[in-house]
Design an enzyme around this catalytic site. Structure first.
Site: not given
Ligand code: 5GP
Length: 187
Positions: A48-49, A108, A157, A170
């Site tokens: 979804k990011g 990442d 993070f 978000r």
């Protein structure tokens, strides 16, 4: 408004503020518009990011384009991407012969993206490139060609502008480090 206070309680250092995000998305939009001028682009967002970056980036593009989305889940434990991913939602649009630009929130280890690229390449698009808002070069385990990069960030993070921690944060309009009190011990 307790909601706002609660949200910001999880926020550590702000790495990229709203103004910087906006300026970089405009730059990337101009670069992509120049590179794909006269072509019909298909943007593939990874749920979804990437939704937030994708929505802003798309509005900076000056050529015709379509969007579609994929949802994937890693088989690995949450903090250790194994690179073996399961497609939860596949594309609706056939990518064969299309100019495809995968839009990612963050790269990442690169394992997820690498799997995704292999899966999309097998469907014979005319071209396949990647735009990632963020990348953590220190964490890279596999070489993935990311043509458009928003920002290189350190190995921390991050949350906000689409990026979550346990599905929250978000909606922050900036990218911040997760507050040290909330960082999982295995991260
Ligand atoms: P990779 O396979 O490249 O190791 O994992 C990429 C995925 O891990 C990203 O699409 C994102 O969902 C998640 N991820 C990696 N780093 C972060 C981070 O700092 N914050 C958040 N919220 N998600 C991250």
């Amino acid at each position: 408004m307790t909601h706002g206070l609660d949200l910001e309680r999880g926020v550590g250092e702000i790495l990229i503020d709203e103004t910087a995000l906006r300026a970089r998305v405009v730059e990337l939009g101009a670069e992509i518009s120049a590179d794909y001028a006269g072509r019909d682009l298909l943007l593939v967002g990874v749920l979804k990011g990437a939704v937030f970056f994708m929505a802003d980036l798309m509005r900076e593009l000056t050529m015709p384009c379509e969007i579609d989305f994929m949802a994937i889940s890693s088989y690995g434990v949450a903090t250790d991407s194994s690179g073996v991913v399961r497609i939860l939602k596949d594309l609706d649009i056939n990518v064969a012969g299309r100019d495809v630009l995968v839009v990612e929130d963050i790269v990442d280890s690169g394992l997820t993206l690498s799997y995704l690229i292999r899966s999309l390449r097998a469907r014979k698009p005319a071209s396949l490139e990647v735009a990632a808002l963020l990348t953590k070069p220190e964490r890279r385990e596999i070489d993935v060609p990311v043509r458009y990069v928003g920002f290189e960030i350190p190995n921390r993070f991050v949350i906000g502008y689409g990026l979550d921690f346990a599905e929250r944060y978000r909606n922050l309009p900036y990218v911040a480090v997760l507050h040290p009190d909330l960082v999982p011990s295995t991260a």
